[in-house]
Write a protein that holds these residues in place. Structure first.
Motif, PDB file in Angstrom:
ATOM      1  N   SER A   1     -19.154  47.904 -55.431  1.00  0.00           N
ATOM      2  CA  SER A   1     -18.487  47.305 -54.264  1.00  0.00           C
ATOM      3  C   SER A   1     -17.646  48.339 -53.531  1.00  0.00           C
ATOM      4  N   GLU A   2     -17.001  49.227 -54.297  1.00  0.00           N
ATOM      5  CA  GLU A   2     -16.162  50.260 -53.690  1.00  0.00           C
ATOM      6  C   GLU A   2     -16.990  51.386 -53.087  1.00  0.00           C
ATOM      7  N   ASN A   3     -18.171  51.615 -53.661  1.00  0.00           N
ATOM      8  CA  ASN A   3     -19.036  52.686 -53.155  1.00  0.00           C
ATOM      9  C   ASN A   3     -20.469  52.172 -53.110  1.00  0.00           C
TER      10      ASN A   3
ATOM     11  N   ALA B   1     -23.701  44.759 -43.577  1.00  0.00           N
ATOM     12  CA  ALA B   1     -22.406  44.665 -44.271  1.00  0.00           C
ATOM     13  C   ALA B   1     -22.046  43.229 -44.627  1.00  0.00           C
ATOM     14  N   GLU B   2     -22.282  42.309 -43.701  1.00  0.00           N
ATOM     15  CA  GLU B   2     -21.913  40.904 -43.937  1.00  0.00           C
ATOM     16  C   GLU B   2     -22.725  40.313 -45.084  1.00  0.00           C
ATOM     17  N   SER B   3     -24.037  40.591 -45.078  1.00  0.00           N
ATOM     18  CA  SER B   3     -24.913  40.081 -46.140  1.00  0.00           C
ATOM     19  C   SER B   3     -24.531  40.685 -47.487  1.00  0.00           C
ATOM     20  N   ARG B   4     -24.242  41.980 -47.500  1.00  0.00           N
ATOM     21  CA  ARG B   4     -23.877  42.663 -48.748  1.00  0.00           C
ATOM     22  C   ARG B   4     -22.589  42.073 -49.329  1.00  0.00           C
ATOM     23  N   THR B   5     -21.597  41.863 -48.464  1.00  0.00           N
ATOM     24  CA  THR B   5     -20.320  41.293 -48.917  1.00  0.00           C
ATOM     25  C   THR B   5     -20.523  39.903 -49.501  1.00  0.00           C
ATOM     26  N   ARG B   6     -21.352  39.103 -48.826  1.00  0.00           N
ATOM     27  CA  ARG B   6     -21.610  37.734 -49.275  1.00  0.00           C
ATOM     28  C   ARG B   6     -22.252  37.722 -50.665  1.00  0.00           C
TER      29      ARG B   6
ATOM     30  N   SER C   1     -19.853  38.373 -58.149  1.00  0.00           N
ATOM     31  CA  SER C   1     -18.578  38.532 -58.852  1.00  0.00           C
ATOM     32  C   SER C   1     -18.072  37.189 -59.382  1.00  0.00           C
ATOM     33  N   GLN C   2     -18.138  36.150 -58.548  1.00  0.00           N
ATOM     34  CA  GLN C   2     -17.700  34.816 -58.970  1.00  0.00           C
ATOM     35  C   GLN C   2     -18.575  34.286 -60.104  1.00  0.00           C
TER      36      GLN C   2
ATOM     37  N   SER D   1     -24.931  29.189 -55.291  1.00  0.00           N
ATOM     38  CA  SER D   1     -24.098  30.119 -54.513  1.00  0.00           C
ATOM     39  C   SER D   1     -24.815  31.460 -54.358  1.00  0.00           C
ATOM     40  N   LEU D   2     -25.536  31.877 -55.404  1.00  0.00           N
ATOM     41  CA  LEU D   2     -26.322  33.116 -55.329  1.00  0.00           C
ATOM     42  C   LEU D   2     -27.513  32.952 -54.391  1.00  0.00           C
ATOM     43  N   ARG D   3     -28.153  31.787 -54.444  1.00  0.00           N
ATOM     44  CA  ARG D   3     -29.313  31.540 -53.578  1.00  0.00           C
ATOM     45  C   ARG D   3     -28.887  31.485 -52.103  1.00  0.00           C
ATOM     46  N   VAL D   4     -27.793  30.794 -51.846  1.00  0.00           N
ATOM     47  CA  VAL D   4     -27.298  30.694 -50.465  1.00  0.00           C
ATOM     48  C   VAL D   4     -26.895  32.070 -49.944  1.00  0.00           C
ATOM     49  N   ALA D   5     -26.319  32.898 -50.830  1.00  0.00           N
ATOM     50  CA  ALA D   5     -25.896  34.248 -50.420  1.00  0.00           C
ATOM     51  C   ALA D   5     -27.076  35.081 -49.928  1.00  0.00           C
ATOM     52  N   ARG D   6     -28.252  34.864 -50.526  1.00  0.00           N
ATOM     53  CA  ARG D   6     -29.432  35.613 -50.063  1.00  0.00           C
ATOM     54  C   ARG D   6     -30.320  34.764 -49.146  1.00  0.00           C
ATOM     55  N   LYS D   7     -29.727  33.639 -48.667  1.00  0.00           N
ATOM     56  CA  LYS D   7     -30.372  32.754 -47.694  1.00  0.00           C
ATOM     57  C   LYS D   7     -31.650  32.104 -48.230  1.00  0.00           C
ATOM     58  N   ALA D   8     -31.615  31.742 -49.505  1.00  0.00           N
ATOM     59  CA  ALA D   8     -32.701  30.962 -50.106  1.00  0.00           C
ATOM     60  C   ALA D   8     -32.244  29.503 -50.170  1.00  0.00           C
ATOM     61  N   PRO D   9     -33.166  28.543 -50.143  1.00  0.00           N
ATOM     62  CA  PRO D   9     -32.760  27.129 -50.194  1.00  0.00           C
ATOM     63  C   PRO D   9     -32.111  26.776 -51.527  1.00  0.00           C
ATOM     64  N   ALA D  10     -31.123  25.888 -51.473  1.00  0.00           N
ATOM     65  CA  ALA D  10     -30.431  25.454 -52.695  1.00  0.00           C
ATOM     66  C   ALA D  10     -31.348  24.573 -53.538  1.00  0.00           C
ATOM     67  N   LEU D  11     -31.134  24.601 -54.845  1.00  0.00           N
ATOM     68  CA  LEU D  11     -31.916  23.774 -55.766  1.00  0.00           C
ATOM     69  C   LEU D  11     -31.225  22.426 -55.959  1.00  0.00           C
ATOM     70  N   GLY D  12     -32.023  21.378 -56.171  1.00  0.00           N
ATOM     71  CA  GLY D  12     -31.472  20.051 -56.403  1.00  0.00           C
ATOM     72  C   GLY D  12     -30.985  19.892 -57.830  1.00  0.00           C
ATOM     73  N   GLU D  13     -30.213  18.835 -58.062  1.00  0.00           N
ATOM     74  CA  GLU D  13     -29.633  18.612 -59.389  1.00  0.00           C
ATOM     75  C   GLU D  13     -30.707  18.316 -60.433  1.00  0.00           C
ATOM     76  N   ALA D  14     -31.883  17.870 -59.986  1.00  0.00           N
ATOM     77  CA  ALA D  14     -32.971  17.546 -60.917  1.00  0.00           C
ATOM     78  C   ALA D  14     -33.856  18.755 -61.214  1.00  0.00           C
TER      79      ALA D  14
END
Length: 553
Positions: A36-38, A85-90, A96-97, A126-139
């Motif tokens: 993240s720093e480099n 930069a925006e995508s990388r930060t996301r 990290s979370q 949260s990882l899928r949304v960060a790379r703009k993939a569709p979220a998975l359902g609870e099932a």
């Protein structure tokens, strides 16, 4: 002796695996911070990916599919990093979370041995949304195959213009409940109202090809209300998706009514029904028809595991609040002792009030914190051993009562009211009286609905209606007190219908009239729930009016 040796060996092995996982997660976090720093140092990124692969291997051995999927998604997200930069930060923030959550996950599997895979879906998504993939359902982890269907009913359903009119009405009911649910207003009442709308849709569609989804969804909401199921952001999105499905059904009718319902959406609701066991007739029918499996966990298990992963501060909050109750009790005892002529120390009382005020600030209860601080400052200016007057003692008692009321609401999970004015305690008491009045009114409407149903089931035995009119008049009086003139007027028309059609004529109204009457009373129930959060939803009253207009009253 051999069994003890086996147990000790297994315990040592579990501790060793946990230690290995903790060390690997720590190394992954360090490498991720370095990247993240480099961000130009691809060696750091490769190190992170290597640690993630190691974690995946261990979770695979432990047979934790949820954690394995987390590692797969983290690998996919980190490999999706670009120069943007925006995508990388996301992506880096999500990764990290997720590592923090995996650390808590270790505590979970140590405490409960086996995790529910879907408990990790928020981290996965949260990882899928960060790379703009569709979220998975609870099932997503629910391995269950089925063929959509519904038991054959009586008469075949004819789709007419009236069908679409009623579908639109029921969608308005569903949307009204959904809006309250999304806002977080009285979620149990909102889900009940949504469930009522789905129940009506299920009855209306009968055995139409599109009907199975609505049958399953209606059963699921009944079960979720019964189990007081958590209304997570993912579930709110699911209910919103169902509303879009209903909108499409109406817009594309009549052809859409002849099409099979969404298998993916039906599966989501079947999963929620499976983990929310219920004795309701519709829930049992759906469970039996689809032969739903018995899982090793339930809604309560899932909720407990969510608390460990995503709400680690709740236990601390409760402990602080409980300690605070002891401090408040000590202040009350001190005031009571002075009122009885006992010893008094202004310095001691000032310190107690100031301490409690500071803790209220920490808990986010700003209004009572301010009132306590003002009172502490006043006490701080008193002579140490000079006994306060009766009026001064009453002011302290008022402040403490108000603060105690705010704390009670916090412990019950209710939002603190932002109240202004000099006499905070009085306003808190008025609010409590309002809550009691609304709850009693809701109970009165529920009692009236049960009595009318019993009257119909008994072929017109008026004994069942003996308390209905006095009860409804009592509710109407409460609505007047609550300054809800329009709701009071609607209830007056309802009373006229019950008196005229049921008591005077002894009419056995047909099922459609009974449905309209029940909808009007249910709409008033839900309207009352909105008043608790000072939300006067007039759209709900429009639905009640629509039902009464169709009853020609």
């Amino acid at each position: 002796m051999i069994e003890v040796d086996k147990f000790m060996s297994a315990l040592f092995s579990a501790d060793a695996i946990k230690g290995e996982l903790e060390a690997t997660i720590q190394q992954a976090q360090t490498a991720l911070e370095g990247f993240s720093e480099n961000s130009g140092d691809l060696n750091e990124l490769e190190q992170v990916l290597d640690y993630v692969r190691q974690l995946r291997g261990i979770f695979q051995v432990l047979e934790e599919p949820g954690a394995v999927s987390v590692c797969d998604e983290m690998n996919a997200a980190l490999n999706a990093i670009t120069d943007d930069a925006e995508s990388r930060t996301r992506i880096l923030e999500a990764a990290s979370q997720t590592l923090v959550i995996l650390n808590r996950f270790l505590e979970l599997i140590t405490l409960q041995q086996k995790a529910v895979p879907s408990v990790l879906l928020p981290a996965i998504n949260s990882l899928r949304v960060a790379r703009k993939a569709p979220a998975l359902g609870e099932a997503h982890f629910f391995e269950f195959s089925f063929k959509p269907g519904k038991p054959p009913g009586g008469k075949p359903v004819r789709i007419t213009r009236e069908t679409l009119v009623r579908l639109k009405k029921f969608r308005h009911m569903y949307q009204a409940g959904l809006l309250h649910l999304i806002r977080g207003d009285r979620t149990a009442g909102a889900v009940r109202y949504m469930g009522l709308a789905l129940s009506r849709i299920d009855q209306l569609l009968g055995n139409a090809p599109c009907a199975p989804l609505w049958w399953v969804a209606a059963a699921t909401l009944e079960a979720m209300v019964h189990n007081d199921a958590a209304m997570t952001p993912a579930r709110k999105k699911l209910f919103s998706q169902l509303d879009r499905e209903l909108r499409s059904l109406i817009q594309k009718a009549p052809e859409s009514l002849k099409q099979p319902s969404s298998i993916a959406l039906t599966k989501e609701f079947l999963y929620l029904l499976t983990i929310n066991n219920s004795d309701s007739l519709r829930a049992r029918q759906v469970t039996r028809f689809f032969q739903l499996p018995t899982l090793s966990y339930s809604e309560s298990t899932l909720n407990e595991q969510r608390q460990v992963l995503f709400s680690p501060g709740r236990g601390v909050l409760t402990s602080v609040a409980e300690a605070l109750k002891e401090d408040i009790s000590a202040i009350k005892d001190s005031v009571d002792q002075v009122a009885r002529g006992g010893a008094f120390s202004a310095k001691d009382l000032h310190q107690r009030l100031a301490k409690v005020s500071d803790v209220y600030v920490m808990l986010g209860l700003q209004s009572p914190a301010n009132v306590l601080k003002i009172q502490a400052d006043k006490v701080g200016r008193w002579a140490d051993n000079a006994a306060p007057s009766q009026e001064e003692l009453l002011k302290i008692a008022d402040v403490v009562l108000y603060a105690e009321s705010a704390l009670s609401r916090l412990l019950q999970g209710q939002s603190q009211l932002d109240q202004e004015g000099d006499n905070k305690a009085f306003k808190a008491q008025v609010h409590e009286a309002r809550v009691v009045l609304i709850d009693e009114s809701e109970n009165g409407l529920a009692l009236a609905k049960r009595a009318i149903s019993a009257y119909m089931d008994s072929n017109g035995d008026k004994l069942h209606l003996s308390n209905v009119i006095p009860t409804l008049h009592g509710v109407r009086g409460a609505l007047v007190f609550l300054n809800s003139e329009q709701a009071s007027s609607i209830l007056a028309r309802t009373i006229v219908f019950v008196e005229r059609e049921l008591l005077e004529k002894g009419t056995l109204i047909d099922s459609s009239q009974l449905e309209l009457l029940a909808d009007a009373l249910s709409s008033l129930e839900f309207y009352l729930e909105g008043l608790l959060s000072n939300n006067e939803n007039l759209d709900i009253l429009k639905l009640a009016l629509h039902s009464l207009n169709n009853l020609h009253v």
